[in-house]
Design a protein around this motif. Structure first.
Motif, mmCIF file in Angstrom:
data_model
loop_
_atom_site.group_PDB
_atom_site.id
_atom_site.type_symbol
_atom_site.label_atom_id
_atom_site.label_comp_id
_atom_site.label_asym_id
_atom_site.label_seq_id
_atom_site.Cartn_x
_atom_site.Cartn_y
_atom_site.Cartn_z
ATOM 1 N N SER A 1 0.848 -1.191 0.000
ATOM 2 C CA SER A 1 0.000 0.000 0.000
ATOM 3 C C SER A 1 0.881 1.236 0.000
ATOM 4 O O SER A 1 2.019 1.200 0.478
ATOM 5 N N TYR A 2 0.361 2.312 -0.547
ATOM 6 C CA TYR A 2 1.116 3.559 -0.635
ATOM 7 C C TYR A 2 0.157 4.691 -0.966
ATOM 8 O O TYR A 2 -0.963 4.466 -1.456
ATOM 9 N N TYR A 3 0.588 5.908 -0.696
ATOM 10 C CA TYR A 3 -0.137 7.098 -1.122
ATOM 11 C C TYR A 3 0.582 7.696 -2.325
ATOM 12 O O TYR A 3 1.814 7.790 -2.344
ATOM 13 N N MET A 4 -0.188 8.098 -3.318
ATOM 14 C CA MET A 4 0.365 8.738 -4.512
ATOM 15 C C MET A 4 -0.337 10.071 -4.730
ATOM 16 O O MET A 4 -1.553 10.181 -4.535
ATOM 17 N N TYR A 5 0.443 11.070 -5.139
ATOM 18 C CA TYR A 5 -0.139 12.383 -5.436
ATOM 19 C C TYR A 5 -0.664 12.381 -6.867
ATOM 20 O O TYR A 5 0.060 12.047 -7.812
ATOM 21 N N HIS A 6 -1.941 12.772 -7.031
ATOM 22 C CA HIS A 6 -2.584 12.818 -8.343
ATOM 23 C C HIS A 6 -2.970 14.254 -8.700
ATOM 24 O O HIS A 6 -3.345 15.043 -7.826
#
Length: 201
Positions: A75-80
């Motif tokens: 799991s990870y957070y990505m900037y969109h």
């Protein structure tokens, strides 16, 4: 090799650790991932600035010990970004037995730079969103998780709060927040695994 779980939020780093693989693998640029507060989910994150068409940059975890038959996830957070101009920029996440993806690697999932190109998010605003990819391990040994950014004239992006772990039997709720007043409290939570909860106070 290291045992699960792997948890990395980059907050204690000034640069990408030498324990991770950080390579430019295609295109004319030489830019690689760096550590920055720009677009990070919290504190610092792994940041990659603007690249021309066709550039690929890979960030890979250290070797991780796995066991056959178990279920794992990353799991990870990505900037969109909110502009459809960046709908072709993609982040491919691979599970490999080598530190760089190859023909034998397993593609776990793909996230796109334009927020609207990710239907599962159900979102239209720019910002950081959590992604989860899961797999069942076929053999004992070691694996690597690679984040390969593929550019089509997109803006910079960031990934943060990377976790690689065995899938738990009881899911931990995400994004828990409490808003309290003198006599009542409102609790909000992201939890796709449960329909009922027990509150203890």
């Amino acid at each position: 090799p290291i045992a699960m779980p792997l948890e990395e939020n980059f907050d204690d780093w000034d640069a990408i650790s030498s324990c991770w693989t950080n390579e430019h693998t295609a295109g004319s640029s030489t830019t690689v991932w760096s550590v920055s507060t720009t677009n990070a989910y919290s504190g610092k994150g792994a940041y990659l600035g603007y690249q021309d068409d066709g550039n690929k940059v890979v960030l890979t975890t250290p070797a991780l010990i796995v066991e056959a038959g178990k279920q794992y996830r990353v799991s990870y957070y990505m900037y969109h970004h909110a502009s459809i101009s960046y709908d072709e920029d993609s982040l491919n996440v691979y599970c490999s037995t080598t530190s760089l993806p190859n023909a034998t690697s397993t593609l776990l999932g793909t996230s796109y730079g334009y927020v609207g190109a990710n239907p599962s998010l159900g979102a239209e605003s720019s910002g950081n969103y959590r992604h989860v990819h899961q797999w069942t391990q076929e053999a004992d040994g070691v694996i690597y998780i690679s984040f390969e950014m593929v550019w089509f004239d997109g803006l910079g992006t960031s990934i943060d709060e990377i976790v690689v772990e065995e899938v738990p039997s009881c899911e931990k709720p995400q994004d828990v927040s409490v808003t309290s007043t003198a006599s009542t409290a409102t609790i909000t939570v992201t939890d796709e695994a449960h329909t009922a909860w027990e509150y203890v106070y």
